[in-house]
Design an enzyme around this catalytic site. Structure first.
Site, short mmCIF file in Angstrom:
data_model
loop_
_atom_site.label_atom_id
_atom_site.label_comp_id
_atom_site.label_asym_id
_atom_site.label_seq_id
_atom_site.Cartn_x
_atom_site.Cartn_y
_atom_site.Cartn_z
CE1 TYR A 2 8.54 16.37 -11.24
CE2 TYR A 2 10.58 17.43 -11.89
CZ TYR A 2 9.81 16.80 -10.94
OH TYR A 2 10.32 16.60 -9.68
CB CYS A 4 8.70 9.74 -7.81
SG CYS A 4 8.99 9.32 -6.09
CG HIS A 5 14.55 7.67 -7.52
ND1 HIS A 5 13.67 6.66 -7.20
CD2 HIS A 5 15.55 7.09 -8.24
CE1 HIS A 5 14.12 5.52 -7.68
NE2 HIS A 5 15.27 5.76 -8.33
CG HIS A 48 -2.09 -0.87 1.12
ND1 HIS A 48 -3.38 -0.42 1.09
CD2 HIS A 48 -2.18 -2.22 1.03
CE1 HIS A 48 -4.22 -1.44 0.99
NE2 HIS A 48 -3.50 -2.54 0.96
CD GLU A 77 17.60 3.90 -10.03
OE1 GLU A 77 17.41 4.60 -11.04
OE2 GLU A 77 16.69 3.56 -9.25
CG ASN A 103 5.27 7.25 -5.97
OD1 ASN A 103 4.58 6.26 -5.78
ND2 ASN A 103 6.50 7.16 -6.45
#
Length: 180
Positions: A116, A147-148, A36, A176, A139
Site C-alpha cells: 500500500y 487490487c488483489h 462499469h 498468478e 475499486n
C-alpha cells in the site's frame, strides 16, 4: 443469462452478465463504452456460464468475458491481450483514488505485488497509505484493476472484499504465480 438493460446515465444503457469462475460467480455490468463494474459473489451460483456468442451481449462485455476466461485459464495469457475497456465515472476523474487505480493497473503486472505504501508513492503521495486502502475498497472492477496484488508492508496479504475474501485474494495471487 443476460439481465434486462437498465439506464445508468443519459449516455449509458447498462447490461449485466453473470460469469462462473473458480472464485465464485462474477456479475459484470457495462455499456457499449466499456465495463462499469465487476462484483464477485461467494454465494451458491444462480446462473450458468454465459455464452458470449449471444448477439444481445454488448461488445465490450463480450471482450471482458473473453479476457476473464483467458485469465482464469492462465493468468499469464492476458499479458498479450488488450485489457477490456473500462467505463466507470469514478475512474474518469482526476481524484487520487482514480490515479491509484490507474497506476496499479498500468504498473503492477500479474505475478507481482506492491505494498500500500509503495503504491501511494507510485501514485504521487507516499503519505497517503490509508487513501490507497480506500481506493482498493472502492475499486469497481476488481481483476481488471488488480487490487488483489496490493499487500501490507509486512508482507501479509491484507484484506479483500471487505475482509470476507482473503481466501480469494490468496487464490488469485497463487494463480498468478506469486511466491510469498
Amino acid at each position: 443469462m443476460i439481465s434486462n438493460m437498465t439506464k445508468y446515465s443519459s449516455e449509458c444503457v447498462l447490461q449485466c452478465v453473470p460469469l462462473q469462475s473458480p472464485i465464485g460467480e462474477l456479475q459484470l455490468s457495462g455499456c457499449e463504452k466499456g465495463v462499469h463494474s465487476i462484483t464477485i459473489t461467494t454465494d451458491t451460483p444462480k446462473h450458468s456460464a454465459v455464452s458470449c456468442a449471444d448477439s444481445d451481449v454488448q461488445v465490450e462485455l463480450q471482450k471482458c468475458v473473453s479476457w476473464l476466461q483467458s485469465y482464469f485459464s492462465s493468468a499469464q495469457s492476458v499479458t498479450s491481450l488488450p485489457s477490456p475497456a473500462i467505463h466507470n465515472p469514478m475512474l474518469e476523474t482526476d481524484t487520487f483514488s482514480a490515479c491509484v487505480l490507474r497506476t496499479l493497473q498500468d504498473q503492477v503486472p500479474a505475478g507481482q505485488t506492491v505494498s500500500y505504501k509503495k503504491l501511494a508513492k507510485m501514485a504521487g503521495n507516499e503519505r497517503a497509505v490509508r487513501a490507497v486502502g480506500g481506493a482498493m475498497r472502492r475499486n469497481p472492477v476488481p481483476l481488471l484493476i488488480p487490487c488483489h496484488r496490493v499487500l501490507c508492508s509486512s508482507g501479509a496479504i491484507g484484506g479483500f472484499m471487505g475482509g470476507k475474501g482473503a481466501d480469494i485474494k490468496l487464490w488469485l495471487l497463487q494463480h498468478e504465480g506469486w511466491k510469498p
